[in-house]
Motif scaffolding. Structure first.
Motif, PDB file in Angstrom:
ATOM      1  N   ASN A   1       0.849  -1.185   0.000  1.00  0.00           N
ATOM      2  CA  ASN A   1       0.000   0.000   0.000  1.00  0.00           C
ATOM      3  C   ASN A   1       0.891   1.242   0.000  1.00  0.00           C
ATOM      4  O   ASN A   1       1.640   1.486   0.942  1.00  0.00           O
ATOM      5  N   PRO A   2       0.817   2.058  -1.054  1.00  0.00           N
ATOM      6  CA  PRO A   2       1.701   3.226  -1.132  1.00  0.00           C
ATOM      7  C   PRO A   2       1.411   4.289  -0.074  1.00  0.00           C
ATOM      8  O   PRO A   2       2.229   5.192   0.121  1.00  0.00           O
ATOM      9  N   GLN A   3       0.291   4.180   0.637  1.00  0.00           N
ATOM     10  CA  GLN A   3       0.001   5.138   1.709  1.00  0.00           C
ATOM     11  C   GLN A   3       0.909   4.918   2.917  1.00  0.00           C
ATOM     12  O   GLN A   3       1.160   5.838   3.677  1.00  0.00           O
ATOM     13  N   PHE A   4       1.379   3.699   3.122  1.00  0.00           N
ATOM     14  CA  PHE A   4       2.183   3.394   4.297  1.00  0.00           C
ATOM     15  C   PHE A   4       3.631   3.819   4.090  1.00  0.00           C
ATOM     16  O   PHE A   4       4.227   3.547   3.057  1.00  0.00           O
ATOM     17  N   SER A   5       4.190   4.483   5.099  1.00  0.00           N
ATOM     18  CA  SER A   5       5.576   4.925   5.009  1.00  0.00           C
ATOM     19  C   SER A   5       6.448   4.356   6.123  1.00  0.00           C
ATOM     20  O   SER A   5       7.665   4.343   6.011  1.00  0.00           O
ATOM     21  N   VAL A   6       5.832   3.898   7.221  1.00  0.00           N
ATOM     22  CA  VAL A   6       6.598   3.318   8.332  1.00  0.00           C
ATOM     23  C   VAL A   6       5.998   1.969   8.703  1.00  0.00           C
ATOM     24  O   VAL A   6       4.813   1.720   8.488  1.00  0.00           O
ATOM     25  N   ALA A   7       6.836   1.104   9.269  1.00  0.00           N
ATOM     26  CA  ALA A   7       6.369  -0.227   9.641  1.00  0.00           C
ATOM     27  C   ALA A   7       7.178  -0.763  10.807  1.00  0.00           C
ATOM     28  O   ALA A   7       8.287  -0.300  11.090  1.00  0.00           O
ATOM     29  N   GLY A   8       6.593  -1.735  11.468  1.00  0.00           N
ATOM     30  CA  GLY A   8       7.272  -2.468  12.525  1.00  0.00           C
ATOM     31  C   GLY A   8       6.873  -3.926  12.418  1.00  0.00           C
ATOM     32  O   GLY A   8       5.770  -4.238  11.963  1.00  0.00           O
ATOM     33  N   VAL A   9       7.738  -4.805  12.827  1.00  0.00           N
ATOM     34  CA  VAL A   9       7.454  -6.238  12.746  1.00  0.00           C
ATOM     35  C   VAL A   9       7.941  -6.922  14.010  1.00  0.00           C
ATOM     36  O   VAL A   9       8.948  -6.524  14.596  1.00  0.00           O
ATOM     37  N   ALA A  10       7.192  -7.916  14.446  1.00  0.00           N
ATOM     38  CA  ALA A  10       7.580  -8.693  15.624  1.00  0.00           C
ATOM     39  C   ALA A  10       7.074 -10.109  15.455  1.00  0.00           C
ATOM     40  O   ALA A  10       6.085 -10.348  14.759  1.00  0.00           O
TER      41      ALA A  10
END
Length: 141
Positions: free
Chosen positions: A115-124
């Motif tokens: 999704n091009p709207q998302f600019s930051v992410a986190g994963v766990a």
């Protein structure tokens, strides 16, 4: 990206080749996207959700994203979350392929990741002995 594309092409020979071909077509059609930036806050949020999913018996209930994101300082904007259950011996590449190939109706996971709207992410991820490992990705605008 080239190695991942090779892996996806190899998956094309599997029983779900239509899904893989669809994934490759969608990724190519998107063109280059900027990389998602790492967010410690979203990683903490993903970790909390992974813990909740590990403690849940049976299928966990869907929860509204907004209150959980707001509690971590993300007030208004596009937000998303993807969950994947994997075996404990699966590699990072297996997880990526699982998210992109995405056997869910509507290909929800893949559409969230790209999704091009998302600019930051986190994963766990957290181990859940009965079914393996829970991986949670949290995204924000």
């Amino acid at each position: 990206m080239e190695r991942l594309e090779q892996r996806l092409k190899a998956e094309e020979a599997s029983a779900d080749s239509q899904c893989v071909a669809e994934a490759l077509d969608e990724v190519r059609a998107l063109g280059p996207l900027p990389p998602l930036k790492y967010s410690a806050e979203l990683t903490a949020l993903a970790g909390e959700r992974a813990e909740e999913l590990c403690k849940a018996s049976g299928s966990p209930q869907s929860e509204k994203l907004e209150p959980r994101f707001r509690a971590h300082g993300f007030a208004a904007g596009a937000m998303g979350e993807s969950m994947l259950y994997v075996g404990d011996d699966e590699s990072e590449e297996d997880i990526i392929v699982g998210m992109i190939v995405d056997g869910t109706p509507g290909r929800v996971r893949r559409r969230r990741i790209f999704n091009p709207q998302f600019s930051v992410a986190g994963v766990a991820s957290r181990s859940r002995t009965r079914i393996g490992t829970v991986v949670v990705l949290s995204y924000f605008q």
